[in-house]
Design a protein around this motif. Structure first.
Motif, short mmCIF file in Angstrom:
data_model
loop_
_atom_site.label_atom_id
_atom_site.label_comp_id
_atom_site.label_asym_id
_atom_site.label_seq_id
_atom_site.Cartn_x
_atom_site.Cartn_y
_atom_site.Cartn_z
N VAL A 1 0.63 -0.64 -0.03
CA VAL A 1 -0.02 0.03 -0.18
C VAL A 1 1.03 1.15 -0.25
O VAL A 1 0.76 1.97 -0.61
CB VAL A 1 -0.99 -0.35 0.93
N MET A 2 1.65 1.22 1.07
CA MET A 2 2.73 2.19 0.84
C MET A 2 3.80 2.71 -0.53
O MET A 2 3.81 3.49 -0.89
CB MET A 2 3.98 2.06 1.56
N ARG A 3 4.13 1.17 -1.37
CA ARG A 3 4.59 1.81 -2.49
C ARG A 3 4.25 2.30 -3.70
O ARG A 3 4.38 2.57 -4.30
CB ARG A 3 5.69 0.51 -2.91
N ARG A 4 2.65 1.90 -3.25
CA ARG A 4 1.94 2.34 -4.67
C ARG A 4 0.97 3.97 -4.00
O ARG A 4 1.44 4.57 -5.68
CB ARG A 4 0.63 1.59 -4.50
N ALA A 5 0.96 3.81 -2.69
CA ALA A 5 0.81 5.33 -2.73
C ALA A 5 1.74 6.18 -2.75
O ALA A 5 1.09 7.51 -3.23
CB ALA A 5 0.26 5.43 -0.78
N VAL A 6 2.70 5.71 -2.71
CA VAL A 6 4.34 6.91 -2.59
C VAL A 6 4.36 6.67 -4.28
O VAL A 6 4.78 8.45 -4.34
CB VAL A 6 5.74 6.14 -2.12
N GLU A 7 4.34 5.39 -5.20
CA GLU A 7 4.07 5.75 -6.42
C GLU A 7 3.40 7.23 -6.87
O GLU A 7 3.09 7.92 -7.75
CB GLU A 7 3.61 4.83 -7.33
N HIS A 8 1.67 6.70 -6.55
CA HIS A 8 0.77 7.93 -6.60
C HIS A 8 1.37 9.08 -6.91
O HIS A 8 0.33 10.19 -6.88
CB HIS A 8 -0.56 7.28 -6.08
N MET A 9 1.93 9.53 -5.67
CA MET A 9 2.24 11.00 -4.94
C MET A 9 3.01 11.39 -5.95
O MET A 9 3.34 12.14 -6.23
CB MET A 9 2.96 10.97 -3.13
N ARG A 10 4.18 10.16 -6.59
CA ARG A 10 4.73 10.80 -7.55
C ARG A 10 4.85 11.87 -8.74
O ARG A 10 4.13 12.27 -9.22
CB ARG A 10 6.54 10.13 -7.69
N GLU A 11 3.53 10.08 -9.11
CA GLU A 11 3.54 10.65 -10.41
C GLU A 11 2.53 11.65 -11.07
O GLU A 11 1.88 12.01 -11.98
CB GLU A 11 2.54 8.95 -11.62
N VAL A 12 1.35 11.34 -9.45
CA VAL A 12 0.13 12.45 -9.50
C VAL A 12 0.16 13.94 -9.04
O VAL A 12 -0.32 14.93 -9.91
CB VAL A 12 -1.38 11.65 -8.98
N HIS A 13 0.43 13.64 -7.99
CA HIS A 13 0.81 14.99 -7.26
C HIS A 13 2.31 15.81 -7.27
O HIS A 13 2.32 16.60 -6.47
CB HIS A 13 0.41 14.54 -5.56
N GLY A 14 3.28 15.22 -8.87
CA GLY A 14 3.93 15.74 -8.85
C GLY A 14 4.98 15.91 -7.49
O GLY A 14 6.02 16.69 -7.24
N GLU A 15 5.15 14.69 -6.14
CA GLU A 15 5.91 14.91 -5.33
C GLU A 15 7.36 14.08 -5.57
O GLU A 15 7.35 13.35 -5.16
CB GLU A 15 5.33 14.41 -4.17
N THR A 16 8.37 14.48 -5.97
CA THR A 16 9.72 14.04 -6.31
C THR A 16 10.56 13.72 -5.15
O THR A 16 10.77 12.73 -5.60
CB THR A 16 10.17 15.24 -7.35
N ILE A 17 10.09 14.44 -4.64
CA ILE A 17 11.08 13.80 -3.38
C ILE A 17 9.69 13.82 -2.29
O ILE A 17 9.10 14.14 -1.51
CB ILE A 17 12.03 15.71 -2.41
N ILE A 18 10.41 12.70 -1.61
CA ILE A 18 8.94 11.96 -0.71
C ILE A 18 10.09 11.71 0.13
O ILE A 18 10.67 10.89 0.89
CB ILE A 18 9.03 10.33 -1.31
N ARG A 19 9.62 12.89 1.49
CA ARG A 19 10.08 13.27 2.49
C ARG A 19 9.21 11.71 3.42
O ARG A 19 8.74 11.87 3.88
CB ARG A 19 9.50 14.76 3.22
N GLU A 20 10.24 11.84 4.57
CA GLU A 20 9.55 11.06 6.06
C GLU A 20 8.21 11.06 6.86
O GLU A 20 7.83 10.72 6.67
CB GLU A 20 11.42 11.22 7.08
N SER A 21 8.09 12.65 6.45
CA SER A 21 6.87 12.69 7.32
C SER A 21 6.08 12.60 5.84
O SER A 21 5.18 12.63 6.60
CB SER A 21 7.17 14.77 7.12
N MET A 22 5.82 12.95 4.56
CA MET A 22 5.02 11.98 3.73
C MET A 22 5.09 10.46 3.92
O MET A 22 3.71 10.44 3.83
CB MET A 22 5.80 12.37 2.02
N ILE A 23 5.97 10.32 4.45
CA ILE A 23 6.09 8.44 4.28
C ILE A 23 4.79 8.45 6.08
O ILE A 23 4.05 7.41 6.06
CB ILE A 23 7.61 8.06 4.83
N GLU A 24 5.01 9.32 6.49
CA GLU A 24 4.65 8.68 7.74
C GLU A 24 3.04 9.77 8.00
O GLU A 24 2.11 8.34 7.99
CB GLU A 24 5.20 9.96 9.45
#
Ligand SMILES: [Zn+2]
Length: 62
Positions: A26-49
């Protein structure tokens, strides 16, 4: 028991959601979604949390 993440709980208005038995997936997919759809190129620890804290256990609604 399935784990589910609704992006709308983090990004208001986003309809995307994902579901899997493994929280890691779920985390892996969510991070991928953040990157591709919301332009979050840098996934910070706070985002993970933020994502992790919004993953919900889905009861079997049989
Ligand atoms: Zn989204």
């Amino acid at each position: 028991m399935m784990k589910e993440f609704h992006c709308g709980s983090l990004v208001p208005g986003c309809e995307w959601h994902t579901r899997h038995e493994e929280e890691a997936e779920v985390m892996r997919r969510a991070v991928e979604h953040m990157r591709e759809v919301h332009g979050e190129t840098i996934i910070r620890e706070s985002m993970i949390e933020a994502i992790r804290s919004r993953i919900v256990q889905q009861q079997d609604a049989a």
